[in-house]
Write a protein that holds these residues in place. Structure first.
Motif, short mmCIF file in Angstrom:
data_model
loop_
_atom_site.label_atom_id
_atom_site.label_comp_id
_atom_site.label_asym_id
_atom_site.label_seq_id
_atom_site.Cartn_x
_atom_site.Cartn_y
_atom_site.Cartn_z
N ASP A 31 -0.41 60.39 42.48
CA ASP A 31 -0.17 59.20 41.65
C ASP A 31 -1.40 58.30 41.61
OD1 ASP A 31 2.43 59.77 40.82
OD2 ASP A 31 3.34 58.73 42.54
N GLN A 32 -2.02 58.08 42.75
CA GLN A 32 -3.18 57.20 42.83
C GLN A 32 -4.33 57.73 41.97
OE1 GLN A 32 -4.69 56.59 46.78
NE2 GLN A 32 -6.24 55.14 46.11
N VAL A 33 -4.60 59.02 42.07
CA VAL A 33 -5.70 59.61 41.31
C VAL A 33 -5.42 59.55 39.81
CG1 VAL A 33 -6.85 61.81 40.79
CG2 VAL A 33 -6.50 61.13 43.16
N VAL A 34 -4.22 59.94 39.42
CA VAL A 34 -3.89 60.02 37.99
C VAL A 34 -3.84 58.63 37.37
CG1 VAL A 34 -2.10 60.71 36.34
CG2 VAL A 34 -2.73 62.24 38.23
N THR A 35 -3.15 57.69 38.00
CA THR A 35 -3.07 56.33 37.43
C THR A 35 -4.42 55.64 37.46
OG1 THR A 35 -2.35 55.36 39.54
CG2 THR A 35 -0.62 56.05 37.98
N GLY A 36 -5.26 55.99 38.43
CA GLY A 36 -6.61 55.41 38.50
C GLY A 36 -7.47 55.76 37.30
N LEU A 37 -7.12 56.85 36.62
CA LEU A 37 -7.85 57.26 35.42
C LEU A 37 -7.05 56.95 34.15
CD1 LEU A 37 -9.39 60.61 36.66
CD2 LEU A 37 -10.61 58.50 36.09
N GLY A 38 -6.04 56.11 34.27
CA GLY A 38 -5.26 55.70 33.10
C GLY A 38 -4.18 56.66 32.71
N GLY A 39 -3.82 57.59 33.61
CA GLY A 39 -2.81 58.59 33.30
C GLY A 39 -1.49 58.28 33.95
N GLU A 40 -0.56 59.22 33.81
CA GLU A 40 0.77 59.08 34.37
C GLU A 40 1.28 60.45 34.81
OE1 GLU A 40 5.22 57.87 32.76
OE2 GLU A 40 3.46 57.11 31.72
N VAL A 41 1.92 60.47 35.98
CA VAL A 41 2.53 61.71 36.48
C VAL A 41 3.94 61.78 35.92
CG1 VAL A 41 3.25 63.03 38.50
CG2 VAL A 41 1.16 61.64 38.60
N GLU A 42 4.21 62.82 35.12
CA GLU A 42 5.55 63.00 34.57
C GLU A 42 6.47 63.63 35.60
OE1 GLU A 42 7.32 66.06 31.44
OE2 GLU A 42 6.08 64.52 30.47
N SER A 43 5.97 64.67 36.28
CA SER A 43 6.79 65.33 37.30
C SER A 43 5.88 66.08 38.27
CB SER A 43 7.80 66.29 36.67
OG SER A 43 7.14 67.28 35.92
N MET A 44 6.39 66.28 39.47
CA MET A 44 5.67 67.04 40.49
C MET A 44 6.70 67.77 41.34
SD MET A 44 3.02 65.66 43.38
CE MET A 44 2.35 66.77 44.61
N TYR A 45 6.47 69.06 41.48
CA TYR A 45 7.37 69.89 42.28
C TYR A 45 6.56 70.74 43.24
CZ TYR A 45 10.86 68.78 38.78
OH TYR A 45 11.72 68.11 37.95
N PHE A 46 7.12 71.00 44.40
CA PHE A 46 6.55 71.97 45.32
C PHE A 46 7.29 73.28 45.10
CE2 PHE A 46 4.93 68.14 47.11
CZ PHE A 46 3.69 68.52 47.61
N ALA A 47 6.59 74.38 45.30
CA ALA A 47 7.16 75.69 45.03
C ALA A 47 6.65 76.66 46.08
CB ALA A 47 6.74 76.16 43.63
N PHE A 48 7.11 77.89 46.00
CA PHE A 48 6.52 78.94 46.81
C PHE A 48 6.36 80.15 45.92
CE2 PHE A 48 11.04 78.60 47.73
CZ PHE A 48 11.51 79.88 47.44
N GLY A 49 5.39 80.95 46.22
CA GLY A 49 5.01 82.05 45.34
C GLY A 49 3.54 81.91 45.02
N GLU A 50 3.17 82.16 43.78
CA GLU A 50 1.76 82.09 43.39
C GLU A 50 1.22 80.66 43.46
OE1 GLU A 50 -1.11 83.25 39.63
OE2 GLU A 50 0.83 84.21 39.82
N SER A 51 2.02 79.68 43.08
CA SER A 51 1.61 78.27 43.12
C SER A 51 2.41 77.53 44.19
CB SER A 51 1.85 77.60 41.77
OG SER A 51 1.07 78.20 40.76
N ASP A 52 1.74 76.63 44.88
CA ASP A 52 2.40 75.81 45.89
C ASP A 52 2.94 74.51 45.30
OD1 ASP A 52 1.88 77.58 48.05
OD2 ASP A 52 -0.18 76.82 48.12
N THR A 53 2.32 74.03 44.23
CA THR A 53 2.79 72.82 43.57
C THR A 53 2.54 72.94 42.08
OG1 THR A 53 2.75 70.40 43.61
CG2 THR A 53 0.65 71.50 43.93
N VAL A 54 3.44 72.32 41.31
CA VAL A 54 3.35 72.30 39.86
C VAL A 54 3.51 70.85 39.43
CG1 VAL A 54 4.38 73.12 37.71
CG2 VAL A 54 4.36 74.60 39.73
N ILE A 55 2.57 70.37 38.62
CA ILE A 55 2.53 68.96 38.23
C ILE A 55 2.35 68.87 36.72
CG2 ILE A 55 1.38 66.74 38.61
CD1 ILE A 55 0.16 68.07 41.18
#
Length: 106
Positions: A31-55
Motif C-alpha cells: 500500500d505504501q509503495v503504490v499510494t506513494g506513486l499516486g496509485g491504489e491497490v484494488e486487491s491483494m491475495y496470497f496463494a500457493f503454486g507458481e505465484s505466492d501473491t497476486v495483486i
C-alpha cells in the motif's frame, strides 16, 4: 488509471521476511509503495503454486509500474511479473482500429 496484475514469487530470503513480518505487514508495504506513486491497490491475495501473491493495482501510468517493478526486483526478495489489464471498452476500441500487418513469410 491503467490497471496491472502483479504476480510475485518470494525468493528464500523474501519468504523468511514474510514469515518474520506476516502478511498484514507485506500488505501495508505494498500500500505504501503504490499510494506513494499516486496509485491504489484494488486487491491483494496470497496463494500457493507458481505465484505466492497476486495483486491488482491502478497506477497513473506505466512508468510508475515500471519503477515499482525495478525496485522490487532489485531487492532480491521477489521475482515479479506485471501484466497490463484492459477494460472491455479498451478492447472494443482496439478492435475498431485498422491495423495493416503482414505475417512473416507471406
Amino acid at each position: 488509471m491503467p490497471k496491472f496484475l502483479i504476480q510475485a514469487t518470494y525468493t528464500s530470503e523474501g519468504a523468511k521476511g514474510l514469515l518474520k513480518d506476516g502478511a498484514s505487514s507485506r500488505r501495508a508495504a505494498v500500500d505504501q509503495v503504490v499510494t506513494g506513486l499516486g496509485g491504489e491497490v484494488e486487491s491483494m491475495y496470497f496463494a500457493f503454486g507458481e505465484s505466492d501473491t497476486v495483486i491488482v493495482v491502478d497506477f497513473p501510468d506505466a512508468v510508475s509500474m515500471a519503477a515499482v517493478s525495478l525496485a522490487v526486483k532489485a531487492s532480491g526478495a521477489l521475482q515479479t511479473r506485471a501484466t497490463p489489464l484492459l477494460t472491455l471498452d479498451e478492447v472494443d476500441e482496439a478492435t475498431r482500429r485498422e491495423v495493416t500487418f503482414r505475417a512473416p513469410g507471406r
